[in-house]
Write a protein that holds these residues in place. Structure first.
Motif, PDB file in Angstrom:
ATOM      1  N   GLU A 223       9.720  47.462  13.778  1.00  0.00           N
ATOM      2  CA  GLU A 223       9.408  47.120  12.389  1.00  0.00           C
ATOM      3  C   GLU A 223      10.064  48.107  11.421  1.00  0.00           C
ATOM      4  O   GLU A 223      10.530  47.720  10.340  1.00  0.00           O
ATOM      5  N   ARG A 224      10.122  49.380  11.807  1.00  0.00           N
ATOM      6  CA  ARG A 224      10.766  50.404  10.974  1.00  0.00           C
ATOM      7  C   ARG A 224      12.253  50.088  10.821  1.00  0.00           C
ATOM      8  O   ARG A 224      12.814  50.202   9.720  1.00  0.00           O
ATOM      9  N   SER A 225      12.902  49.715  11.913  1.00  0.00           N
ATOM     10  CA  SER A 225      14.317  49.355  11.853  1.00  0.00           C
ATOM     11  C   SER A 225      14.536  48.149  10.942  1.00  0.00           C
ATOM     12  O   SER A 225      15.394  48.180  10.052  1.00  0.00           O
ATOM     13  N   ALA A 226      13.776  47.103  11.155  1.00  0.00           N
ATOM     14  CA  ALA A 226      13.961  45.878  10.381  1.00  0.00           C
ATOM     15  C   ALA A 226      13.679  46.105   8.894  1.00  0.00           C
ATOM     16  O   ALA A 226      14.392  45.574   8.032  1.00  0.00           O
ATOM     17  N   LYS A 227      12.642  46.889   8.590  1.00  0.00           N
ATOM     18  CA  LYS A 227      12.324  47.172   7.191  1.00  0.00           C
ATOM     19  C   LYS A 227      13.462  47.924   6.518  1.00  0.00           C
ATOM     20  O   LYS A 227      13.840  47.617   5.365  1.00  0.00           O
ATOM     21  N   THR A 228      14.032  48.897   7.212  1.00  0.00           N
ATOM     22  CA  THR A 228      15.136  49.674   6.643  1.00  0.00           C
ATOM     23  C   THR A 228      16.350  48.793   6.388  1.00  0.00           C
ATOM     24  O   THR A 228      16.975  48.864   5.321  1.00  0.00           O
ATOM     25  N   VAL A 229      16.693  47.953   7.362  1.00  0.00           N
ATOM     26  CA  VAL A 229      17.823  47.046   7.178  1.00  0.00           C
ATOM     27  C   VAL A 229      17.551  46.098   6.013  1.00  0.00           C
ATOM     28  O   VAL A 229      18.427  45.856   5.169  1.00  0.00           O
ATOM     29  N   GLY A 230      16.347  45.566   5.945  1.00  0.00           N
ATOM     30  CA  GLY A 230      16.013  44.643   4.864  1.00  0.00           C
ATOM     31  C   GLY A 230      16.095  45.292   3.496  1.00  0.00           C
ATOM     32  O   GLY A 230      16.564  44.676   2.524  1.00  0.00           O
ATOM     33  N   GLN A 231      15.642  46.535   3.385  1.00  0.00           N
ATOM     34  CA  GLN A 231      15.721  47.226   2.107  1.00  0.00           C
ATOM     35  C   GLN A 231      17.169  47.459   1.687  1.00  0.00           C
ATOM     36  O   GLN A 231      17.533  47.275   0.522  1.00  0.00           O
ATOM     37  N   ALA A 232      18.006  47.859   2.638  1.00  0.00           N
ATOM     38  CA  ALA A 232      19.425  48.047   2.316  1.00  0.00           C
ATOM     39  C   ALA A 232      20.077  46.735   1.904  1.00  0.00           C
ATOM     40  O   ALA A 232      20.893  46.690   0.970  1.00  0.00           O
ATOM     41  N   LEU A 233      19.714  45.659   2.584  1.00  0.00           N
ATOM     42  CA  LEU A 233      20.287  44.355   2.251  1.00  0.00           C
ATOM     43  C   LEU A 233      19.794  43.854   0.902  1.00  0.00           C
ATOM     44  O   LEU A 233      20.523  43.138   0.198  1.00  0.00           O
ATOM     45  N   VAL A 254      15.994  42.726  19.831  1.00  0.00           N
ATOM     46  CA  VAL A 254      14.926  43.515  20.423  1.00  0.00           C
ATOM     47  C   VAL A 254      13.567  42.816  20.305  1.00  0.00           C
ATOM     48  O   VAL A 254      12.654  43.079  21.086  1.00  0.00           O
ATOM     49  N   SER A 255      13.446  41.908  19.345  1.00  0.00           N
ATOM     50  CA  SER A 255      12.251  41.063  19.252  1.00  0.00           C
ATOM     51  C   SER A 255      12.665  39.717  18.666  1.00  0.00           C
ATOM     52  O   SER A 255      13.636  39.630  17.905  1.00  0.00           O
ATOM     53  N   VAL A 259      14.929  39.168  12.862  1.00  0.00           N
ATOM     54  CA  VAL A 259      15.594  38.647  11.664  1.00  0.00           C
ATOM     55  C   VAL A 259      14.567  38.245  10.611  1.00  0.00           C
ATOM     56  O   VAL A 259      14.770  38.461   9.408  1.00  0.00           O
ATOM     57  N   ASP A 260      13.450  37.680  11.048  1.00  0.00           N
ATOM     58  CA  ASP A 260      12.383  37.325  10.104  1.00  0.00           C
ATOM     59  C   ASP A 260      11.802  38.570   9.428  1.00  0.00           C
ATOM     60  O   ASP A 260      11.483  38.547   8.231  1.00  0.00           O
ATOM     61  N   LEU A 261      11.658  39.653  10.177  1.00  0.00           N
ATOM     62  CA  LEU A 261      11.165  40.906   9.606  1.00  0.00           C
ATOM     63  C   LEU A 261      12.137  41.452   8.562  1.00  0.00           C
ATOM     64  O   LEU A 261      11.721  41.954   7.508  1.00  0.00           O
ATOM     65  N   VAL A 262      13.429  41.364   8.867  1.00  0.00           N
ATOM     66  CA  VAL A 262      14.444  41.799   7.900  1.00  0.00           C
ATOM     67  C   VAL A 262      14.355  40.965   6.626  1.00  0.00           C
ATOM     68  O   VAL A 262      14.379  41.503   5.505  1.00  0.00           O
ATOM     69  N   ALA A 264      11.815  39.328   5.411  1.00  0.00           N
ATOM     70  CA  ALA A 264      10.604  39.645   4.658  1.00  0.00           C
ATOM     71  C   ALA A 264      10.763  40.953   3.892  1.00  0.00           C
ATOM     72  O   ALA A 264      10.333  41.065   2.730  1.00  0.00           O
ATOM     73  N   ALA A 265      11.391  41.950   4.523  1.00  0.00           N
ATOM     74  CA  ALA A 265      11.598  43.230   3.846  1.00  0.00           C
ATOM     75  C   ALA A 265      12.543  43.074   2.662  1.00  0.00           C
ATOM     76  O   ALA A 265      12.339  43.697   1.610  1.00  0.00           O
ATOM     77  N   LEU A 266      13.573  42.264   2.826  1.00  0.00           N
ATOM     78  CA  LEU A 266      14.484  42.004   1.699  1.00  0.00           C
ATOM     79  C   LEU A 266      13.727  41.398   0.521  1.00  0.00           C
ATOM     80  O   LEU A 266      13.873  41.847  -0.621  1.00  0.00           O
ATOM     81  N   ARG A 267      12.918  40.379   0.788  1.00  0.00           N
ATOM     82  CA  ARG A 267      12.188  39.721  -0.299  1.00  0.00           C
ATOM     83  C   ARG A 267      11.218  40.686  -0.978  1.00  0.00           C
ATOM     84  O   ARG A 267      11.069  40.683  -2.202  1.00  0.00           O
ATOM     85  N   ASP A 268      10.570  41.551  -0.189  1.00  0.00           N
ATOM     86  CA  ASP A 268       9.614  42.497  -0.753  1.00  0.00           C
ATOM     87  C   ASP A 268      10.294  43.578  -1.593  1.00  0.00           C
ATOM     88  O   ASP A 268       9.722  44.058  -2.580  1.00  0.00           O
ATOM     89  N   TRP A 269      11.501  43.965  -1.202  1.00  0.00           N
ATOM     90  CA  TRP A 269      12.184  45.100  -1.825  1.00  0.00           C
ATOM     91  C   TRP A 269      13.042  44.686  -3.019  1.00  0.00           C
ATOM     92  O   TRP A 269      13.198  45.454  -3.965  1.00  0.00           O
ATOM     93  N   ALA A 270      13.616  43.475  -2.970  1.00  0.00           N
ATOM     94  CA  ALA A 270      14.522  43.039  -4.031  1.00  0.00           C
ATOM     95  C   ALA A 270      13.767  42.908  -5.354  1.00  0.00           C
ATOM     96  O   ALA A 270      12.676  42.338  -5.413  1.00  0.00           O
ATOM     97  N   ALA A 271      14.368  43.417  -6.416  1.00  0.00           N
ATOM     98  CA  ALA A 271      13.706  43.426  -7.715  1.00  0.00           C
ATOM     99  C   ALA A 271      13.973  42.162  -8.523  1.00  0.00           C
ATOM    100  O   ALA A 271      13.212  41.859  -9.452  1.00  0.00           O
ATOM    101  N   LEU A 272      15.019  41.426  -8.172  1.00  0.00           N
ATOM    102  CA  LEU A 272      15.433  40.290  -8.998  1.00  0.00           C
ATOM    103  C   LEU A 272      15.338  38.986  -8.208  1.00  0.00           C
ATOM    104  O   LEU A 272      15.633  38.955  -7.004  1.00  0.00           O
ATOM    105  N   PRO A 273      14.976  37.895  -8.864  1.00  0.00           N
ATOM    106  CA  PRO A 273      14.761  36.621  -8.156  1.00  0.00           C
ATOM    107  C   PRO A 273      15.967  36.124  -7.386  1.00  0.00           C
ATOM    108  O   PRO A 273      15.820  35.600  -6.279  1.00  0.00           O
ATOM    109  N   TYR A 274      17.185  36.256  -7.933  1.00  0.00           N
ATOM    110  CA  TYR A 274      18.339  35.740  -7.201  1.00  0.00           C
ATOM    111  C   TYR A 274      18.549  36.480  -5.888  1.00  0.00           C
ATOM    112  O   TYR A 274      18.969  35.889  -4.878  1.00  0.00           O
TER     113      TYR A 274
END
Length: 301
Positions: A223-233, A254-255, A259-262, A264-274
């Protein structure tokens, strides 16, 4: 007449070569590889290039049009000189990879002045995904490998974006906090983190098994890996207005829900709707993406 390209894919552990036609199909008998590794020397790499190129070109179909050679290499690269400076092969920094492939093609095929084009391997992966894979038809896409390292490439309007020196897409060297994405999210980094928390496995495969069996530390590492990748993306998509992101690489498996975790992290971290609307999907080409993309450098030019 069928057009055929020679594709060369150079990584930290091996160099692959194959012939690929203008539909993106790999001519299986032509595909071959040799090991590389962190201790490889310029002479050793030149010998490996010559060997894999000659073996691949021996299977060039009679009557086919030879379109040239495309190269995807571990980076950084230098497009201006056709040389490479791979982080994981320090002994070949400055090696003239374009020249070595051109010489091998001339020696093996008799072509007088073959077309030879170079990109880093993440850029080739992105080009392949936008041509035949999960990002086909997308106006703006990024394709990413999460494995022993983290890297990717960007395609806009079907054109790979190289940047000033050809190295755009090195997502793994972006920072999330004080560490880079690769230092947090890559397979070996995730294994080391889990070990520091008291987990007793040794490899990414061990981590996957432990997580599937309910080990909380192993699951937390994933989860830590996926969250980090999602935030960067999320940051990358905010900057580039990406439509699709395709994820591949051994650690992304690895699970089942990586990709779903990534996403979700992208959606949570991104500040803009697009940026929140960016689709995150699994690669459609798997491990063949970089070599197909190398061929596309000449077949899709």
């Amino acid at each position: 007449m069928t057009r055929i390209a020679l594709a060369v894919d150079l990584g930290g552990t091996k160099i692959d070569a194959a012939l690929i036609d203008d539909e993106g199909a790999i001519l299986a008998p032509s595909r071959n590889r040799r090991p590389t590794g962190p201790a490889i020397t310029p002479d050793g790499l030149r010998a490996a290039v010559t060997d894999v190129v000659s073996r691949a070109l021996a299977h060039l179909p009679e009557g086919a049009e030879f379109a040239g050679a495309g190269i995807g290499s571990a980076g950084p690269i230098d497009l201006a000189t056709g040389s490479i400076h791979p982080v994981n092969m320090p002994g070949v920094h400055g090696f003239g990879l374009v020249e070595a492939v051109r010489d091998a093609v001339i020696a093996s095929s008799g072509e007088f002045d073959p077309i030879v084009r170079l990109r880093h391997d993440g850029g080739c992966l992105a080009l392949a995904e936008s041509w035949l894979g999960a990002a086909a038809g997308a106006r703006a896409s990024l394709s990413l490998v999460v494995s022993t390292g983290v890297g990717g490439g960007v395609v806009m309007g079907g054109i790979p974006i190289g940047g000033a020196s050809g190295n755009a897409g090195h997502l793994g060297q972006m920072h999330v906090g004080e560490l880079t994405v690769e230092e947090i999210a890559a397979g070996p980094a995730s294994v080391r983190w889990a070990q520091l928390q008291g987990w007793h496995g040794e490899t990414g495969e061990d981590l996957a098994r432990s997580a599937a069996e309910g080990d909380r530390i192993a699951r937390a590492a994933i989860e830590r890996s996926a969250k980090t990748v999602g935030q960067a993306l999320a940051d990358a998509s905010s900057l580039l207005d990406l439509e699709v992101i395709a994820i591949s690489g051994g650690f992304s498996n690895v699970s089942d829900d990586y990709v779903d975790l990534v996403a979700a992290a992208l959606r949570d971290w991104a500040a803009l709707p697009y940026a929140q609307r960016t689709r995150v999907v699994r690669s459609a080409l798997g491990g063949d993406g970089p070599i197909i993309g190398a061929a596309a450098l000449v077949l899709r030019a």
